[in-house]
Design an enzyme around this catalytic site. Structure first.
Site, mmCIF file in Angstrom:
data_model
loop_
_atom_site.group_PDB
_atom_site.id
_atom_site.type_symbol
_atom_site.label_atom_id
_atom_site.label_comp_id
_atom_site.label_asym_id
_atom_site.label_seq_id
_atom_site.Cartn_x
_atom_site.Cartn_y
_atom_site.Cartn_z
ATOM 1 N N LYS A 14 1.418 4.063 7.014
ATOM 2 C CA LYS A 14 0.681 4.931 6.085
ATOM 3 C C LYS A 14 1.200 6.363 6.238
ATOM 4 O O LYS A 14 1.940 6.669 7.167
ATOM 5 C CB LYS A 14 -0.820 4.921 6.419
ATOM 6 C CG LYS A 14 -1.528 3.586 6.191
ATOM 7 C CD LYS A 14 -1.729 3.264 4.728
ATOM 8 C CE LYS A 14 -2.366 1.895 4.515
ATOM 9 N NZ LYS A 14 -1.526 0.761 4.896
ATOM 10 N N SER A 54 0.811 -1.214 0.000
ATOM 11 C CA SER A 54 0.000 0.000 0.000
ATOM 12 C C SER A 54 0.847 1.269 0.000
ATOM 13 O O SER A 54 0.351 2.351 -0.286
ATOM 14 C CB SER A 54 -0.934 0.006 1.216
ATOM 15 O OG SER A 54 -0.199 0.184 2.395
#
Lengths: 107, 427
Positions: free
Chosen positions: A64, A27
Site C-alpha cells: 500500500k 488494490s
C-alpha cells in the site's frame, strides 16, 4: 572490458537488504501494481509519506501507499474500491520494506 | 600480540527468525524448526522456550505441547537460512572489514578503536532493519570473553538491549556463571574443573596457570589465558571471495573420454572442498562446467554447465564428488574435444550450521572438519543414542536407489531462491 547490461545493477541497489515478493490483488492498480507482479523491496530504505511499502498487518503482508501526515499514520490503496487502512489501537503497523521497483509483464 | 577487542555477533533463534521474516502470521506465536528428517527440535522462538520446549527434544515427545499451544512447526529450510546468513554476514563485513564467520549464525568481528557499545547498538539495529534478523552482540578482548559477553547480552536482553561489553565489573558477572557456561567447556571439562575446586567462571579466571596446565593440559591453559584477556585464538578470516570456491584447469591435450573428465573433476572437487573445509565452511550449491577450445574455430564448440542447490550444506569430499559426477554426466556429450573441466562450490555458509563447533575440541587442532565427528558431537549434546538429533543424510543415500529420502514435510517456501515460491503480498 565492457560487459552486457545487468538488470541486477539497476534494480538492486543494496543486495543484502533487497527481497522479491509477488503481488496478489488489485488494490494498487492505479499505482501500476497488478496481480502477478514482482516487487523489488529494499528494507534499507526509510518509509516516508507517499512511499509504496510492504507492511505487515493482521498477520499478512500488504502492499500500500504509506501515509504519515499530521502525526497520523495510515495505509492508502491506489484503487477507489479499497478503503484506506487506519491503524486502530490494538493493531500494529509494521513496515516490512519499501518498494523500490515493480516488475510487470507487458501484455 | 594484538590488544584490540572482538565482538561476537550471534543471530537470535536464527532458523525461527528466518521463518518469521517471510511469514507475519508467525509473529508473537511459538515457532520451532526441526532437524533433518523432522526428528528433533533444533531452533525455538522465545515463545517456544517460554512454554518449556527443550532444545534437541524429539518431535514426538512434544506433540501434546505443540497442539495445546498452537506451536508452528517447520522442517529445516537450509536454502533459506543460507541465503539469510549470507545477507547478515555481508552487512557485518561491510562494517568492520576483518571478521570470521564462525557458523551459519555467528561471526567474530575485529573492532577498531572507536567501536563501542553505541556502535554495536547501531549495527544491531541495522541488521534487524535490513534483514529482519535480530542479533545479540558481545564485546571482549578475546573470543572467550566476547562469547561470555554475548551470553550475558542474550540472557538479559531487556536490560542490555542485546549488546554487552566486558569491562570493569566483569568479575561480578563471572562469579555468577558456572564453568560449563563458558565457551568450549563441556560437561567433561567442567567435571575436571570441579575436581580442582573450580565451579564458577571467576574461580577459573583466577586459577593458577601451572595447576591448570598440569591437570587440563595446553588446551586448559589457553582457555585460562583467554579468560584473562590474552588472545590465544585468532580470527580465521574468510577466503577472498565468499561467493564460492572454484577449481578448474585446462588440459594439456584435448580430452574426449568421460572417464578422463571424471578423474580431473574429482581432483578439482577434492581441492575445492579442502579449501571450503579449511575455512570451516559448507557449500550449499555445486556447479560443474565443461569447455571446448574456443580458439579452434574449425572444431565443434560446446561449453555447457549445470548446477544444483543442496538440501543441506556439505563440505565432504565424497558427497561433493558424487554430486559433481552426476552433474558432469548430465552435461557431457560425446564427440567434443574438451579443453577444461571445473567445479564451483557456492552458497558457502559457516560450518557450525546447527550449533557451535567447539573451537577447543577439534577444529583448531585439526582443520579438516570431520562431518561424522560434528554430527556425533551434536547428538551427544542434544540427543541420545536412541534419538539422534541429526541423522547423517547425504546425496549418496539418495543416489543408491532412492528408498531412503530426507523427510521435510513442513518446509517453508524458498522465499529468496525460487521465483515460484516468493512470499505473497496482498495488493
Amino acid at each position: 572490458m565492457e560487459r552486457s547490461l545487468d538488470l541486477n545493477e539497476e534494480l538492486i541497489r543494496n543486495p543484502a537488504s533487497t527481497f522479491f515478493v509477488r503481488v496478489k490483488g488489485d488494490s494498487m492498480r492505479d499505482a501500476g501494481i497488478h496481480t502477478g507482479d514482482i516487487l523489488v523491496v529494499d528494507r534499507s530504505l526509510t518509509p516516508t509519506d507517499r512511499k509504496i511499502v510492504v507492511a505487515m498487518i493482521d498477520g499478512e503482508f500488504t502492499v500500500k501507499r504509506f501515509r504519515a501526515t499530521d502525526g497520523k499514520v495510515f495505509l492508502e490503496a491506489a484503487n477507489e474500491k479499497f478503503p484506506r487502512i487506519e491503524v486502530s489501537g490494538d493493531q500494529e503497523l509494521v513496515v516490512w520494506g519499501v518498494v523500490a521497483f515493480v516488475i510487470h509483464q507487458a501484455r | 600480540m594484538r590488544m584490540g577487542r572482538l565482538a561476537l555477533v550471534d543471530c537470535n533463534n536464527f532458523f525461527c527468525s528466518c521463518e518469521r521474516v517471510f511469514d507475519p502470521s508467525l509473529i508473537g506465536v511459538p515457532v520451532v524448526v526441526l532437524s533433518n528428517n523432522d526428528g528433533c527440535i533444533i531452533s525455538r522462538s522465545e515463545e517456544a522456550k517460554a512454554i518449556g520446549i527443550p532444545m534437541g527434544a524429539p518431535l514426538h515427545e512434544q506433540k501434546e505441547v505443540i497442539r495445546k499451544h498452537g506451536v508452528r512447526v517447520f522442517s529445516s529450510n537450509y536454502t533459506l537460512y543460507g541465503d539469510m546468513s549470507a545477507r547478515v554476514m555481508s552487512i557485518l563485513k561491510d562494517e568492520v572489514g576483518v571478521m570470521e564467520v564462525y557458523s551459519i549464525d555467528e561471526a567474530f568481528l575485529e573492532l577498531g578503536e572507536g567501536f563501542g557499545v553505541e556502535e554495536a547498538r547501531r549495527l544491531r539495529a541495522k541488521v534487524l532493519r535490513w534483514t529482519g534478523i535480530p542479533v545479540c552482540i558481545g564485546i571482549g578482548e578475546t573470543k572467550m570473553l566476547a562469547k561470555l559477553a554475548n551470553r550475558h547480552a542474550k540472557k538479559n536482553r531487556e536490560k542490555t538491549g542485546g549488546v554487552f561489553e566486558m569491562k570493569e565489573g566483569a568479575e561480578e558477572l563471572m562469579a555468577g556463571v558456572a564453568c560449563d557456561g563458558l565457551w568450549g567447556v563441556g560437561k567433561n571439562l567442567a567435571r575436571r574443573l570441579a575436581g580442582l575446586g573450580i565451579t564458577t567462571a571467576l574461580e577459573f579466571k583466577k586459577a593458577d596457570p601451572v595447576k591448570i596446565r598440569k591437570s587440563l593440559g595446553v588446551v586448559g591453559e589457553r582457555m585460562l589465558r583467554e579468560m584473562n584477556g590474552t588472545r590465544c585464538l585468532e580470527l580465521e578470516e574468510m577466503p577472498p571471495d565468499r561467493k564460492g570456491v572454484m577449481a578448474s584447469r585446462s588440459f594439456g591435450a584435448p580430452v574426449e573420454a568421460l572417464e578422463e573428465l571424471e578423474e580431473a573433476l574429482a581432483n578439482h572437487v577434492a581441492r575445492a572442498s579442502e579449501k571450503v573445509r579449511r575455512f570451516s565452511l559448507w557449500a550449499m550449491r555445486v556447479d560443474v562446467f565443461l569447455q571446448t577450445n574456443y580458439f579452434r574455430k574449425g572444431e565443434p564448440q560446446y561449453c555447457p554447465g549445470a548446477g544444483v542447490n543442496l538440501d543441506q550444506p556439505t563440505n565432504g569430499t565424497g558427497e561433493l564428488m558424487g554430486i559433481a559426477g552426476k552433474l558432469l554426466r548430465k552435461i557431457y556429450r560425446l564427440g567434443y574435444k574438451y579443453k577444461k573441466v571445473g567445479v564451483m562450490l557456492g552458497g558457502l555458509v559457516g560450518s557450525g550450521a546447527y550449533q557451535p563447533v567447539l573451537a577447543f575440541e577439534g577444529v583448531r587442532e585439526e582443520p579438516r572438519v570431520d562431518i561424522d565427528k560434528i554430527v556425533d558431537g551434536i547428538n551427544r549434546r542434544f540427543g541420545d543414542r536412541k534419538n539422534p538429533v541429526i541423522m547423517r543424510g547425504s546425496m549418496g543415500n539418495r543416489r543408491l536407489g532412492g528408498g531412503w529420502r530426507m523427510r521435510s514435510g513442513r518446509k517453508s517456501p524458498s522465499y529468496t531462491t525460487s521465483w515460484r515460491e516468493l512470499a505473497v503480498v496482498r495488493g
